[in-house]
Design a protein around this motif. Structure first.
Motif, PDB file in Angstrom:
ATOM      1  N   TYR A   1       0.819  -1.205   0.000  1.00  0.00           N
ATOM      2  CA  TYR A   1       0.000   0.000   0.000  1.00  0.00           C
ATOM      3  C   TYR A   1       0.859   1.264   0.000  1.00  0.00           C
ATOM      4  N   GLU A   2       1.993   1.196   0.670  1.00  0.00           N
ATOM      5  CA  GLU A   2       2.888   2.354   0.668  1.00  0.00           C
ATOM      6  C   GLU A   2       3.424   2.635  -0.735  1.00  0.00           C
ATOM      7  N   GLU A   3       3.698   1.573  -1.484  1.00  0.00           N
ATOM      8  CA  GLU A   3       4.147   1.759  -2.863  1.00  0.00           C
ATOM      9  C   GLU A   3       3.023   2.325  -3.724  1.00  0.00           C
ATOM     10  N   LEU A   4       1.805   1.854  -3.488  1.00  0.00           N
ATOM     11  CA  LEU A   4       0.654   2.382  -4.217  1.00  0.00           C
ATOM     12  C   LEU A   4       0.487   3.875  -3.934  1.00  0.00           C
ATOM     13  N   ALA A   5       0.615   4.266  -2.670  1.00  0.00           N
ATOM     14  CA  ALA A   5       0.457   5.669  -2.295  1.00  0.00           C
ATOM     15  C   ALA A   5       1.594   6.530  -2.834  1.00  0.00           C
ATOM     16  N   ALA A   6       2.782   5.953  -2.937  1.00  0.00           N
ATOM     17  CA  ALA A   6       3.931   6.723  -3.425  1.00  0.00           C
ATOM     18  C   ALA A   6       3.736   7.180  -4.860  1.00  0.00           C
ATOM     19  N   GLY A   7       2.912   6.452  -5.603  1.00  0.00           N
ATOM     20  CA  GLY A   7       2.679   6.801  -6.996  1.00  0.00           C
ATOM     21  C   GLY A   7       1.439   7.631  -7.225  1.00  0.00           C
ATOM     22  N   ASP A   8       0.768   8.063  -6.147  1.00  0.00           N
ATOM     23  CA  ASP A   8      -0.484   8.800  -6.294  1.00  0.00           C
ATOM     24  C   ASP A   8      -0.624   9.773  -5.131  1.00  0.00           C
ATOM     25  N   ALA A   9      -0.581  11.052  -5.390  1.00  0.00           N
ATOM     26  CA  ALA A   9      -0.608  12.067  -4.336  1.00  0.00           C
ATOM     27  C   ALA A   9      -1.930  12.096  -3.572  1.00  0.00           C
ATOM     28  N   ALA A  10      -2.988  11.543  -4.147  1.00  0.00           N
ATOM     29  CA  ALA A  10      -4.293  11.559  -3.489  1.00  0.00           C
ATOM     30  C   ALA A  10      -4.473  10.399  -2.523  1.00  0.00           C
ATOM     31  N   ILE A  11      -3.529   9.464  -2.503  1.00  0.00           N
ATOM     32  CA  ILE A  11      -3.604   8.307  -1.611  1.00  0.00           C
ATOM     33  C   ILE A  11      -2.572   8.461  -0.503  1.00  0.00           C
ATOM     34  N   ASN A  12      -3.023   8.298   0.726  1.00  0.00           N
ATOM     35  CA  ASN A  12      -2.131   8.334   1.884  1.00  0.00           C
ATOM     36  C   ASN A  12      -2.330   7.079   2.714  1.00  0.00           C
ATOM     37  N   THR A  13      -1.348   6.766   3.534  1.00  0.00           N
ATOM     38  CA  THR A  13      -1.450   5.594   4.393  1.00  0.00           C
ATOM     39  C   THR A  13      -1.175   5.977   5.841  1.00  0.00           C
ATOM     40  N   VAL A  14      -1.734   5.194   6.732  1.00  0.00           N
ATOM     41  CA  VAL A  14      -1.405   5.267   8.154  1.00  0.00           C
ATOM     42  C   VAL A  14      -1.300   3.821   8.632  1.00  0.00           C
ATOM     43  N   HIS A  15      -0.345   3.548   9.502  1.00  0.00           N
ATOM     44  CA  HIS A  15      -0.034   2.165   9.868  1.00  0.00           C
ATOM     45  C   HIS A  15      -0.615   1.800  11.228  1.00  0.00           C
ATOM     46  N   ASN A  16      -1.154   0.596  11.316  1.00  0.00           N
ATOM     47  CA  ASN A  16      -1.566   0.010  12.589  1.00  0.00           C
ATOM     48  C   ASN A  16      -0.451  -0.930  13.041  1.00  0.00           C
ATOM     49  N   PRO A  17       0.393  -0.496  13.969  1.00  0.00           N
ATOM     50  CA  PRO A  17       1.532  -1.319  14.360  1.00  0.00           C
ATOM     51  C   PRO A  17       1.142  -2.574  15.133  1.00  0.00           C
ATOM     52  N   GLN A  18      -0.097  -2.626  15.615  1.00  0.00           N
ATOM     53  CA  GLN A  18      -0.556  -3.784  16.383  1.00  0.00           C
ATOM     54  C   GLN A  18      -1.604  -4.581  15.600  1.00  0.00           C
ATOM     55  N   TYR A  19      -1.420  -4.625  14.290  1.00  0.00           N
ATOM     56  CA  TYR A  19      -2.427  -5.281  13.444  1.00  0.00           C
ATOM     57  C   TYR A  19      -2.646  -6.742  13.792  1.00  0.00           C
ATOM     58  N   ALA A  20      -1.629  -7.413  14.312  1.00  0.00           N
ATOM     59  CA  ALA A  20      -1.760  -8.843  14.607  1.00  0.00           C
ATOM     60  C   ALA A  20      -2.532  -9.099  15.891  1.00  0.00           C
ATOM     61  N   GLU A  21      -2.648  -8.092  16.743  1.00  0.00           N
ATOM     62  CA  GLU A  21      -3.306  -8.278  18.037  1.00  0.00           C
ATOM     63  C   GLU A  21      -4.558  -7.438  18.191  1.00  0.00           C
ATOM     64  N   SER A  22      -5.023  -6.814  17.135  1.00  0.00           N
ATOM     65  CA  SER A  22      -6.137  -5.877  17.279  1.00  0.00           C
ATOM     66  C   SER A  22      -7.222  -6.140  16.247  1.00  0.00           C
ATOM     67  N   GLY A  23      -8.377  -5.509  16.484  1.00  0.00           N
ATOM     68  CA  GLY A  23      -9.496  -5.616  15.571  1.00  0.00           C
ATOM     69  C   GLY A  23      -9.585  -4.419  14.643  1.00  0.00           C
ATOM     70  N   SER A  24     -10.621  -4.421  13.812  1.00  0.00           N
ATOM     71  CA  SER A  24     -10.748  -3.388  12.782  1.00  0.00           C
ATOM     72  C   SER A  24     -10.955  -1.996  13.368  1.00  0.00           C
ATOM     73  N   MET A  25     -11.563  -1.904  14.564  1.00  0.00           N
ATOM     74  CA  MET A  25     -11.771  -0.583  15.151  1.00  0.00           C
ATOM     75  C   MET A  25     -10.459   0.019  15.606  1.00  0.00           C
ATOM     76  N   TYR A  26      -9.498  -0.798  15.991  1.00  0.00           N
ATOM     77  CA  TYR A  26      -8.199  -0.258  16.361  1.00  0.00           C
ATOM     78  C   TYR A  26      -7.505   0.335  15.132  1.00  0.00           C
ATOM     79  N   SER A  27      -7.685  -0.297  13.980  1.00  0.00           N
ATOM     80  CA  SER A  27      -7.138   0.275  12.746  1.00  0.00           C
ATOM     81  C   SER A  27      -7.750   1.638  12.478  1.00  0.00           C
ATOM     82  N   LEU A  28      -9.062   1.739  12.629  1.00  0.00           N
ATOM     83  CA  LEU A  28      -9.723   3.032  12.416  1.00  0.00           C
ATOM     84  C   LEU A  28      -9.263   4.052  13.460  1.00  0.00           C
TER      85      LEU A  28
END
Length: 251
Positions: free
Chosen positions: A65-92
């Protein structure tokens, strides 16, 4: 009419453990049913609907996703560092400081037709999109309350018999979130996280809780073409049945 969202948040942090053999080395959003990854096709539909700001919450294999965003200024990313231990609301939750105003909330592993977005964008400020029966397996059933002209979210469950009434439809995985609704979701999440529970789902937990405080409409498109890809059976269904119909309907 409430202000239409100009932003979409795509949740893409999951590990996709039930589909590992089918997409080794890539996140589910990068599965290709046609010429492009399904997340790229989703972004194209969002742009066609007038949504030009895309925020993707990453986790597992975030570099795609970071590579996808690097090629498009309208796309940004934010990382969930605890993705393996958390649910979808933690990502949000991880994206909360990057979101201003109303937004559409989507999952990265769904395919859908354009009118799914149109129904939400032309409707109420707070809404959860439902479909008719899919018989796809692993459905999330939604119970509503109110009359036919004014229904609101009441409950969700993967067990239809656990609901207090006949399901109004199935959860699609595309929602319209107002700033007020988002505050209720964030407040609920903060309470759960403070108690050490990171495995909170945005839909069955946070949205249902928020729906007790704020009416959330549940428009139903009974014949909607869509599919979620969680396991090999889902993948076979969307590849063999749903995606060909989407392509035919778009032409």
């Amino acid at each position: 009419m409430p202000a239409k969202p100009a932003t979409a948040v795509i949740l893409a942090a999951g590990m996709g453990t039930r589909l590992r053999e089918s997409h080794t080395g890539m996140p589910k959003g990068f599965l290709c049913l046609g010429e492009q990854p399904i997340v790229v096709e989703s972004i194209a539909r969002l742009r066609k609907a007038g949504i030009n700001n895309i925020l993707i919450v990453t986790g597992h294999l975030s570099e795609f996703y970071e590579e996808l965003a690097a090629g498009d200024a309208a796309i940004n990313t934010v990382h969930n560092p605890q993705y393996a231990e958390s649910g979808s609301m933690y990502s949000l939750w991880c994206a909360r400081e990057r979101i201003e105003g109303p937004f559409l909330l989507l999952e990265s592993d769904i395919i859908y037709e354009q009118r799914a977005l149109a129904v939400l964008l032309e409707g109420q400020a707070e809404a959860v999109l439902l479909s008719g029966p899919t018989h796809a397996g692993d459905e999330v059933y939604v119970e509503t309350e109110g009359d036919a002209a004014n229904t609101r979210l009441y409950a969700m469950s993967k067990d239809a018999d656990a609901l207090g009434a006949e399901p109004a439809g199935e959860l699609v995985g595309i929602s319209r979130i107002s700033p007020e609704l988002f505050r209720y979701m964030i407040d609920y999440a903060a309470m759960e996280f403070h108690q050490g529970n990171l495995r909170v789902d945005y839909e069955t937990d946070a949205l249902v809780h928020a729906g007790r405080q704020l009416p959330i409409s549940c428009p139903v498109v009974h014949d909607l073409l869509w599919g979620e890809i969680d396991d090999p059976a889902h993948l076979a269904r969307v590849r063999e049945q749903i995606y060909p119909q989407l392509i035919a309907a778009a032409n």
